[in-house]
Design an enzyme around this catalytic site. Sequence first.
Site, PDB file in Angstrom:
ATOM      1  N   LYS A   1      30.280  43.834  36.618  1.00 61.78           N
ATOM      2  CA  LYS A   1      29.926  42.483  37.070  1.00 61.78           C
ATOM      3  C   LYS A   1      31.033  41.938  37.972  1.00 61.78           C
ATOM      4  O   LYS A   1      32.090  42.543  38.099  1.00 61.78           O
ATOM      5  CB  LYS A   1      29.694  41.561  35.873  1.00 61.78           C
ATOM      6  CG  LYS A   1      29.082  42.224  34.661  1.00 61.78           C
ATOM      7  CD  LYS A   1      27.632  42.643  34.825  1.00 61.78           C
ATOM      8  CE  LYS A   1      27.172  43.332  33.548  1.00 61.78           C
ATOM      9  NZ  LYS A   1      25.785  43.643  33.452  1.00 61.78           N
TER      10      LYS A   1
HETATM   11  C1  LIG Z   1      25.493  43.988  31.809  1.00 62.96           C
HETATM   12  C2  LIG Z   1      24.358  43.296  31.206  1.00 62.96           C
HETATM   13  C3  LIG Z   1      24.317  43.000  29.839  1.00 62.96           C
HETATM   14  C4  LIG Z   1      25.350  43.512  28.855  1.00 62.96           C
HETATM   15  O1  LIG Z   1      26.617  43.012  29.082  1.00 62.96           O
HETATM   16  P1  LIG Z   1      27.840  43.617  28.210  1.00 62.96           P
HETATM   17  O2  LIG Z   1      28.956  42.643  28.495  1.00 62.96           O
HETATM   18  O3  LIG Z   1      28.134  44.971  28.771  1.00 62.96           O
HETATM   19  O4  LIG Z   1      27.446  43.646  26.803  1.00 62.96           O
HETATM   20  C5  LIG Z   1      23.244  42.275  29.349  1.00 62.96           C
HETATM   21  N1  LIG Z   1      22.253  41.867  30.148  1.00 62.96           N
HETATM   22  C6  LIG Z   1      22.253  42.135  31.470  1.00 62.96           C
HETATM   23  C7  LIG Z   1      21.130  41.631  32.322  1.00 62.96           C
HETATM   24  C8  LIG Z   1      23.288  42.872  32.044  1.00 62.96           C
HETATM   25  O5  LIG Z   1      23.264  43.166  33.336  1.00 62.96           O
END
Ligand SMILES: *Cc1c(COP(=O)(O)O)cnc(C)c1O
Length: 377
Positions: free
Chosen positions: A185
């Site tokens: 992200k």
């Molecule tokens: C990356 C992501 C998650 C999970 O995030 P983590 O911090 O890795 O647990 C959940 N929902 C969406 C839409 C994502 O892109």
Amino acid sequence: MTAVTRLNVMQPNLGEEEIAAVADVIESGWIAQGPRVAEFETRFAALVDTRNAVAVSNCTAALHLAMVVARVQPGDDVVVPSFSFVATANAPTYVGARPVFADVDPVTGNVTAETIENVLTPKTTAVIAVDQGGIPADIAGIRAVCEPRGITLVEDAACGAGSRLGNRPMGVSADIAVWSFHPRKLLTTGEGGMLTTNRQDWADRARKLREHGMSVSAAQRHQSVLAPAEQYLEVGFNYRMTDLQAAVGIVQLGRLAEMVTRRRVLAGMYQDALADVPGVRCVADPAGGRSNFQSFWIEVSAGHRNSREELLGELASAGISARRGIMAAHRHPAHAGRDHADLTVTERLTDSTLILPLFHQMTSDDLFRVVDVIRRS
Ligand SMILES: *Cc1c(COP(=O)(O)O)cnc(C)c1O
């Protein structure tokens, strides 16, 4: 033979400031959840214009806590897109509820008021709407479906830090929003997540649940030599973030506006350079929204000389690491047994989309390396 440098799909934007911030925490002697986490929460709440922010170990934990504080019960139905990272569909199952898959809009890849309304049941108690790849979902429209029915609206804004809808940050209009700081992200703390909500009671409960349901936080206990006796109020979890992570997050927050601006410039270059390529459609801002372009995807259709798979292969041969588009949870063994409504758009998008490299340090030369492979005829 000329060596080609490998181009990754994403690269975190971390530097000296983050290193110094982590070093400060180590020198302070307090590395678990403490003052840095509290500061990161305050700053993040201000960024997303929401009263409470609760830092947790990752966004999946935040999704779990969202289900718990919203009192989603065993046997309830929770509407989610299949077209999302699997964590979205997993969350309802953690509290014994059933994920019910809604299809998505063919342009944005997001669930809409209409696709959600199509799959509501008398047992629906929550909806998880995803801002896929940072593209803001139509939360006002979805809210209008949920609110009159007493359905809790959770916004999975995992990818969305820095995106805006109208003149407000994303996440403000849902009952709860959850955020991810995974390196895939924009804003990263290695691993990390946040739950934001205007509901004080839900925030207070999430804060306790992330720390084993303890009545007094470990940080509070640390402040007095004679620690007050704690009580365990209900069965909780260990979903804490560390001060090492939060220190990185605080620095990253200061860079967020610059990171979003850079990504939007690069996304605009892709959009311009690929506009006239037959069979290629680029992701774009939705009406009234400004995406952070956490993922820059293209849809490859019959008009292109290559299939999506062939194009992936050609990019790989050129040292470019693209990715197949967003997954469809209903096609994976973990969720394949579930009944579901028509998911035609989800299936088409998951089969035809490609995520292209886009990261802060990417140069225009890097970007045109990618463009050249896609334009080659
Ligand atoms: C990356 C992501 C998650 C999970 O995030 P983590 O911090 O890795 O647990 C959940 N929902 C969406 C839409 C994502 O892109």
